[in-house]
Design a protein around this motif. Structure first.
Motif, PDB file in Angstrom:
ATOM      1  N   PHE A   1       0.692  -1.144  -0.061  1.00  0.00           N
ATOM      2  CA  PHE A   1       0.078  -0.181  -0.027  1.00  0.00           C
ATOM      3  C   PHE A   1       0.713   1.273  -0.068  1.00  0.00           C
ATOM      4  N   PHE A   2       1.791   1.190   0.780  1.00  0.00           N
ATOM      5  CA  PHE A   2       2.776   2.290   0.689  1.00  0.00           C
ATOM      6  C   PHE A   2       3.862   2.326  -0.329  1.00  0.00           C
ATOM      7  N   PHE A   3       4.196   1.463  -0.956  1.00  0.00           N
ATOM      8  CA  PHE A   3       4.996   1.482  -2.139  1.00  0.00           C
ATOM      9  C   PHE A   3       4.174   1.908  -3.341  1.00  0.00           C
TER      10      PHE A   3
ATOM     11  N   PRO B   1      18.041  13.022  -3.049  1.00  0.00           N
ATOM     12  CA  PRO B   1      17.071  13.357  -4.309  1.00  0.00           C
ATOM     13  C   PRO B   1      15.545  13.721  -3.661  1.00  0.00           C
ATOM     14  N   ASN B   2      15.549  13.349  -2.294  1.00  0.00           N
ATOM     15  CA  ASN B   2      14.364  13.628  -1.947  1.00  0.00           C
ATOM     16  C   ASN B   2      14.247  14.756  -0.678  1.00  0.00           C
TER      17      ASN B   2
ATOM     18  N   ALA C   1      12.635   7.000   5.326  1.00  0.00           N
ATOM     19  CA  ALA C   1      11.289   7.176   5.084  1.00  0.00           C
ATOM     20  C   ALA C   1      10.902   7.209   3.699  1.00  0.00           C
ATOM     21  N   ASP C   2      11.625   7.852   2.804  1.00  0.00           N
ATOM     22  CA  ASP C   2      11.464   7.955   1.289  1.00  0.00           C
ATOM     23  C   ASP C   2      11.577   6.601   0.668  1.00  0.00           C
TER      24      ASP C   2
ATOM     25  N   LYS D   1       6.458   5.990  -1.463  1.00  0.00           N
ATOM     26  CA  LYS D   1       6.220   6.574  -2.650  1.00  0.00           C
ATOM     27  C   LYS D   1       5.711   7.969  -2.346  1.00  0.00           C
ATOM     28  N   GLY D   2       6.384   8.929  -3.048  1.00  0.00           N
ATOM     29  CA  GLY D   2       6.054  10.220  -2.777  1.00  0.00           C
ATOM     30  C   GLY D   2       6.168  10.967  -1.448  1.00  0.00           C
ATOM     31  N   PHE D   3       7.253  10.391  -0.624  1.00  0.00           N
ATOM     32  CA  PHE D   3       7.565  10.848   0.732  1.00  0.00           C
ATOM     33  C   PHE D   3       8.667  11.973   0.311  1.00  0.00           C
TER      34      PHE D   3
END
Length: 508
Positions: free
Chosen positions: A38-40, A80-81, A59-60, A64-66
């Motif tokens: 679900f989180f991926f 990168p995030n 956490a990233d 996905k999208g973190f």
């Protein structure tokens, strides 16, 4: 409906239930693999907004999208995030991490970044207040923590003890009282003996915990103590510090393994009693103490749930060296400085990190988990590897200007104790041997050094302390080597507010 039809329908339901056992039923996430998937596949923007990204490193890689939104750019723009605003807008002198977060949420570059990623989203913070909540709401962000009002109430060390009493969680012998003078202190604490520890309701333990055995020691901090409506007065015990992180979920409290705490080492911090790191390893303390810590944490989690709290929290425990009794020290209703250790250990990587359990509570997604099975698995020694971290502060008095600073990433030490920068890396798991360490830089070139300033965090495999809770030789060598990488000169200019800006609180 006839009896025959009722029986037939019931049989069909039973068969259907059996056939779908172990799978997602009615959109329910059934077990850890469903939750991870679900989180991926997550499409909702999720942010960790703080002074640095240290507390939720990695956490990233799970969500996905973190993205991290930070004030201090620890990776020189190479992560990168991580997003950090370039332009420094005028602002009042920062007094707390809450004020840093409010500055970020009001920053035009941050607002544009959030808006560019679509409407809505969720925000996690290390620290926040009611202004933070209002600013987040204005940007369409849901704060993924219980309210600032509830967290503030729970943060009160006096309230923590009262909550512990209700949950049958032992505390060091104590009294809760207003203290008007040294004579009054002696009167209210008569049953506790001569050696006392006083904690103010709020604040970092390194700044707001006072060790008092005579009137002279009391007078050093009398103004602060007398100003409080109520303080916690404890019997002073010969103790070792321990910490444990956990998460209140709808299915119960997930409890991570017990950790040691590094406290008050002069090589790391100028603050007596100040937290400066952690260790986690399989046989930390005795099996009896580890079991007690887990039971007490579950009990405390139930009390938090009754107060309407859900999500991440940390408990500090004190182990009486003379009696082996385990006592609750204090509560941190939040992600903490120890979270990086908890969320990267083998037990977390095998199932999922504690912060993922936390974030799940705000995802409006039904799920099923066997919390007892998870806690049992996480308590087994084979599921725990050995890691340590040290928060290195500037310990000298006076102000200095940083001329050069070590980079964040993987460093390597040779047999003579010299270190070299090996490579850029954003993940501490990349440390492979005890000759390597991950360093997260906080103080950078052109920053001002002051007593108590956080230079950075050093993370490595293996132990940092001896069995009698002294820094081991390897830890001391790494501290000395990292300090040597900082080059600075004495500041002789005017003492401005900007120079003193972040001296009164911890970045992590």
């Amino acid at each position: 409906m006839t009896t025959k039809k009722i029986k037939k329908t019931a049989t069909k339901k039973k068969v259907a239930k059996k056939a779908t056992k172990g799978k997602v039923v009615d959109n329910v996430l059934n077990g850890l693999s469903d939750i991870r998937r679900f989180f991926f596949k997550n499409e909702e923007p999720i942010y960790f907004i703080s002074a640095t990204n240290f507390n939720l490193l990695g956490a990233d890689e799970w969500i996905k999208g973190f993205k991290f939104i930070v004030y201090v750019e620890c990776f020189d723009g190479k992560h990168p995030n991580v997003f950090s605003p370039v332009e420094e807008f005028p602002h009042n002198e920062f007094q707390s991490i809450e004020e840093i977060n409010n500055y970020l949420l009001e920053h035009k570059e941050v607002q544009e970044f959030i808006q560019s990623r679509g409407k809505g989203g969720k925000a996690l913070f290390l620290m926040f207040d009611e202004k933070t909540e209002a600013l987040a709401k204005k940007l369409g962000l849901e704060v993924c923590f219980p309210s600032a009002k509830l967290r503030n109430w729970l943060d009160n060390k006096v309230n923590t003890n009262r909550l512990a009493e209700k949950g049958n969680v032992p505390c060091v012998p104590y009294v809760l009282s207003k203290v008007k003078s040294y004579e009054h202190l002696q009167k209210v604490s008569k049953k506790l003996g001569e050696d006392l520890v006083i904690q103010l309701p709020f604040g970092d333990s390194g700044h707001t915990t006072f060790f008092i055995s005579n009137e002279e020691e009391f007078n050093k901090n009398a103004k602060e103590i007398i100003a409080e409506k109520e303080v916690k007065v404890m019997k002073r015990i010969n103790c070792k510090g321990a910490a444990i992180e956990a998460c209140v979920t709808q299915n119960g409290t997930v409890v991570a393994p017990l950790m040691t705490e590094l406290v008050g080492f002069k090589e790391l911090t100028p603050y007596k009693g100040g937290w400066c790191g952690n260790e986690i390893y399989a046989d930390v303390f005795t099996p009896e103490i580890r079991k007690k810590a887990r039971i007490y944490t579950e009990r405390f989690g139930k009390q938090l749930q009754k107060k309407g709290y859900k999500g991440y929290f940390e408990l500090d425990f004190l182990i009486d060296v003379d009696t082996d009794e385990l006592y609750l020290g204090e509560l941190n209703p939040r992600v903490t400085g120890a979270s990086s250790i908890t969320n990267h250990a083998v037990f977390a990587l095998s199932d999922m990190p504690l912060f993922l359990f936390h974030t799940l509570q705000w995802m409006d997604k039904p799920y099923k988990l066997n919390i007892n099975a998870i806690n049992k698995r996480w308590s087994q020694e084979e599921n725990i590897d050995s890691w340590g971290q040290m928060v290195i502060k500037h310990t000298d008095e006076g102000i200095e200007l940083v001329e050069s600073a070590p980079k964040s990433g993987i460093w390597r030490m040779d047999d003579q104790g010299s270190i070299d920068y090996d490579r850029l890396d954003t993940h501490r798991r990349s440390v492979e041997t005890d000759k390597e360490a991950f360093f997260l830089r906080i103080m950078n070139k052109d920053d001002y050094l002051y007593e108590g300033a956080d230079l950075g965090i050093l993370v490595m495999r293996g132990r940092l302390m001896t069995d009698d809770f002294q820094l081991n030789e390897r830890a001391s060598m790494w501290i000395e080597a990292i300090r040597a990488e900082y080059k600075s000169s004495k500041y002789t200019g005017e003492m401005t507010a900007a120079i003193q800006e972040v001296g009164g609180f911890k970045f992590v």
